[in-house]
Design an enzyme around this catalytic site. Structure first.
Site, PDB file in Angstrom:
ATOM      1  N   VAL A 178      -0.594   0.970   2.244  1.00  0.00           N
ATOM      2  CA  VAL A 178      -0.134  -0.093   1.347  1.00  0.00           C
ATOM      3  C   VAL A 178      -1.207  -1.175   1.241  1.00  0.00           C
ATOM      4  O   VAL A 178      -1.549  -1.631   0.146  1.00  0.00           O
ATOM      5  CB  VAL A 178       1.191  -0.702   1.856  1.00  0.00           C
ATOM      6  CG1 VAL A 178       1.600  -1.897   0.998  1.00  0.00           C
ATOM      7  CG2 VAL A 178       2.301   0.342   1.847  1.00  0.00           C
ATOM      8  N   HIS A 208      -4.224  -0.097  -0.893  1.00  0.00           N
ATOM      9  CA  HIS A 208      -3.973  -0.129  -2.334  1.00  0.00           C
ATOM     10  C   HIS A 208      -3.896  -1.564  -2.835  1.00  0.00           C
ATOM     11  O   HIS A 208      -4.355  -1.866  -3.948  1.00  0.00           O
ATOM     12  CB  HIS A 208      -2.675   0.603  -2.678  1.00  0.00           C
ATOM     13  CG  HIS A 208      -2.460   0.749  -4.153  1.00  0.00           C
ATOM     14  ND1 HIS A 208      -1.923  -0.257  -4.920  1.00  0.00           N
ATOM     15  CD2 HIS A 208      -2.740   1.765  -5.001  1.00  0.00           C
ATOM     16  CE1 HIS A 208      -1.876   0.134  -6.183  1.00  0.00           C
ATOM     17  NE2 HIS A 208      -2.363   1.358  -6.250  1.00  0.00           N
ATOM     18  N   GLU A 209      -3.340  -2.457  -2.026  1.00  0.00           N
ATOM     19  CA  GLU A 209      -3.166  -3.836  -2.464  1.00  0.00           C
ATOM     20  C   GLU A 209      -4.492  -4.601  -2.492  1.00  0.00           C
ATOM     21  O   GLU A 209      -4.732  -5.373  -3.418  1.00  0.00           O
ATOM     22  CB  GLU A 209      -2.178  -4.547  -1.530  1.00  0.00           C
ATOM     23  CG  GLU A 209      -0.747  -4.053  -1.665  1.00  0.00           C
ATOM     24  CD  GLU A 209      -0.137  -4.444  -2.995  1.00  0.00           C
ATOM     25  OE1 GLU A 209      -0.084  -5.646  -3.301  1.00  0.00           O
ATOM     26  OE2 GLU A 209       0.266  -3.538  -3.748  1.00  0.00           O
ATOM     27  N   SER A 210      -5.328  -4.421  -1.477  1.00  0.00           N
ATOM     28  CA  SER A 210      -6.501  -5.297  -1.350  1.00  0.00           C
ATOM     29  C   SER A 210      -7.787  -4.579  -0.974  1.00  0.00           C
ATOM     30  O   SER A 210      -8.812  -5.235  -0.800  1.00  0.00           O
ATOM     31  CB  SER A 210      -6.213  -6.357  -0.280  1.00  0.00           C
ATOM     32  OG  SER A 210      -6.110  -5.730   1.004  1.00  0.00           O
ATOM     33  N   LEU A 241       1.358   2.498  -8.209  1.00  0.00           N
ATOM     34  CA  LEU A 241       1.151   2.008  -6.844  1.00  0.00           C
ATOM     35  C   LEU A 241       1.758   2.963  -5.824  1.00  0.00           C
ATOM     36  O   LEU A 241       1.099   3.357  -4.859  1.00  0.00           O
ATOM     37  CB  LEU A 241       1.773   0.620  -6.697  1.00  0.00           C
ATOM     38  CG  LEU A 241       1.833   0.062  -5.261  1.00  0.00           C
ATOM     39  CD1 LEU A 241       1.412  -1.396  -5.234  1.00  0.00           C
ATOM     40  CD2 LEU A 241       3.239   0.187  -4.669  1.00  0.00           C
TER      41      LEU A 241
END
Length: 506
Positions: free
Chosen positions: A300, A303-305, A430
């Site tokens: 997670v 993918h986010e940062s 996502l």
């Protein structure tokens, strides 16, 4: 006369043998009496076990659905590659699974086709692709022992001079594919259904040649299947192909593996080596706190940062877990740019979103739905579930919500639900990308199994971050209490004119 008697004796012998074989046939599976017995040739899409010994696989899930329909338990018998042909001829099973295709022995019966597949040749992308099977002359092809691809190669070898076939006796096809990726071998024969999974983990491989025509994947029923059981399983196979069951299971195992590009995978594998070690302990501490696999939390965060603790979006979403200011306040995060605080808070938020889903929502759908809510926000996600119900879709199934979420970007649905438009399609992307990253991490990073000393270190880290969170929460509560206290109105001041005492001089 003697010839007639001999013939009669021979017929009687065959009849007795046949009766004996039929009598040895397993009884029809019935609740609380007889389990459904399944002969298994393990494989990635058939039957595998995870790190905790829990079974899974596309065919496994299908068998479980069939057994549930019958109301019976399942007993699995593992068949080794070298014994598979003999096991299929036995009468000790009801069903045989293993991504099997039509058997050369006409006495063995099977179900109607469930899938279609074929055998292909995989090679390193840096080598010249082959354009015909004739070019395999003088080449060495590696293959899993006892597999259908091994049979295909031996059949081709009858017409291709000097084709050498090396059968690999390992339990994992990836061990063979990794040798190919490292240029240790030249060619591997593979089931086409595994191509995308292989490319997700070893991105420098390419399919170059079809080794066979399309073939149906079926379940084996043996020589003399129970008539009622055959009718039930044939009807089941037909039904799951039309009611969406098969499509949902295919999506569970294969729907996400085509999302990432080769460049995405290569970059991610590099970041696993260079960047992940900096935050590994923080992700593992988050697992200690929440119970979520640290590799999923890491997926997670990537993918986010891309594992950047200072990441900031134009909407002021910040940190390695890209928390909004509102979410950070709700989770009592004092500093979103602190990787430790952000990671533990993000993991707690995922758990919170999972717990908000109905009890009947099963895993892994519960996690994928929670991640969609993580991206789009629980309000918009709840609206998407309402829309799913209106459109007669299952709001607790990720397969269904993948279709519903993108509709939130359409004005007519946003107006209907009385919400603002939302980029539901981004939430789908996502989740699917996180699923791929998580798969890759599961193959490239071990599960959490710390030594006693390491476990104590993780607990100390959790306690330190939690103490920091509670102190921040205490300060915020105190500040809120001060600002919320009603201010007393000041006493009215008595106006007095300046005077001068009689004896006072200028």
């Amino acid at each position: 006369m003697r010839g007639i008697v001999g013939l009669l004796l021979l017929c009687i012998t065959f009849f007795i043998a046949s009766c004996g074989e039929r009598e040895a046939r397993l009884p029809f599976p019935t609740p609380a009496q007889h389990d459904l017995v399944v002969l298994v040739h393990p494989g990635l899409l058939t039957y595998t076990t995870d790190e905790n010994g829990n079974p899974g696989g596309l065919e496994y899930d299908l068998v479980q659905a069939f057994a549930q329909e019958l109301g019976v338990g399942v007993k699995y018998i593992i068949s080794q590659p070298e014994a598979l042909e003999d096991d299929l001829l036995s009468s000790r099973y009801h069903l045989a699974i293993g991504w099997l295709t039509s058997n050369a022995d006409p006495s063995l019966q099977s179900t109607p086709p469930i899938f279609q597949t074929r055998d292909i040749l995989i090679q390193h992308e840096a080598t010249l692709p082959l354009s015909s099977t004739a070019q395999l002359a003088g080449q060495t092809v590696h293959v899993m022992r006892g597999s259908r691809q091994a049979k295909t190669l031996h059949k081709l070898a009858r017409d291709i001079p000097d084709l050498r076939i090396e059968e690999f006796n390992g339990a994992d096809i990836f061990a063979l594919l990794e040798k190919l990726g490292n240029r240790g071998i030249d060619y591997v024969a593979l089931d086409e259904s595994l191509e995308d999974i292989a490319n997700q983990h070893i991105p420098n491989l390419r399919a170059s040649l079809a080794l066979s025509d399309n073939q149906p994947v079926t379940w084996g029923l043996g020589r003399h299947p129970n008539v009622e059981l055959k009718a039930r399983v044939d009807k089941f196979v037909e039904r799951v192909q039309h009611d969406g069951t098969l499509a949902r299971l295919e999506d569970r195992y294969l729907g996400h593996v085509r999302r990432l590009t080769q460049a995405d995978i290569i970059r991610f594998l590099g970041e696993i080596e260079t960047t992940l070690p900096k935050y590994r302990k923080s992700f593992q501490a988050a697992q200690v706190l929440t119970g979520i696999d640290w590799r999923l939390i890491a997926a997670v965060a990537y993918h986010e940062s891309q594992w950047d603790p200072n990441a900031t979006s134009y909407t002021n979403v910040r940190g390695i877990m890209m928390l909004t200011e509102e979410t950070a306040d709700r989770l009592q995060v004092g500093n979103r740019l602190d990787a430790n605080e952000s990671i533990l808070a993000g993991a707690r938020y995922i758990n919170l979103l999972r717990e908000q889903l109905p009890e009947e929502t099963e895993e892994p759908d519960r996690t994928w739905l929670a991640l969609a809510a993580y991206n789009i926000g629980p309000g918009h996600f709840g609206a998407a579930q309402t829309l799913a119900r209106q459109l007669k879709a299952d709001p607790n199934a990720w397969y269904e919500m993948k279709r519903i979420l993108p509709l939130l970007a359409q004005p007519r649905y946003a107006q209907q639900l009385r919400i603002g438009k939302a980029r539901g399609g981004e939430a789908v992307i996502l989740v699917e990308n996180i699923r791929s990253y998580y798969d890759i991490l599961q193959r490239n990073a071990p599960p959490l199994a710390p030594s006693p000393a390491a476990a104590e270190g993780l607990k100390r880290l959790v306690n330190e971050i939690e103490a920091r969170r509670k102190e921040y929460a205490r300060k915020m509560a105190a500040a809120k209490a001060i600002t919320s206290q009603p201010r007393e109105a000041p006493e009215a001041a008595t106006l007095r004119l300046p005077t001068m005492e009689p004896n006072e001089s200028w």
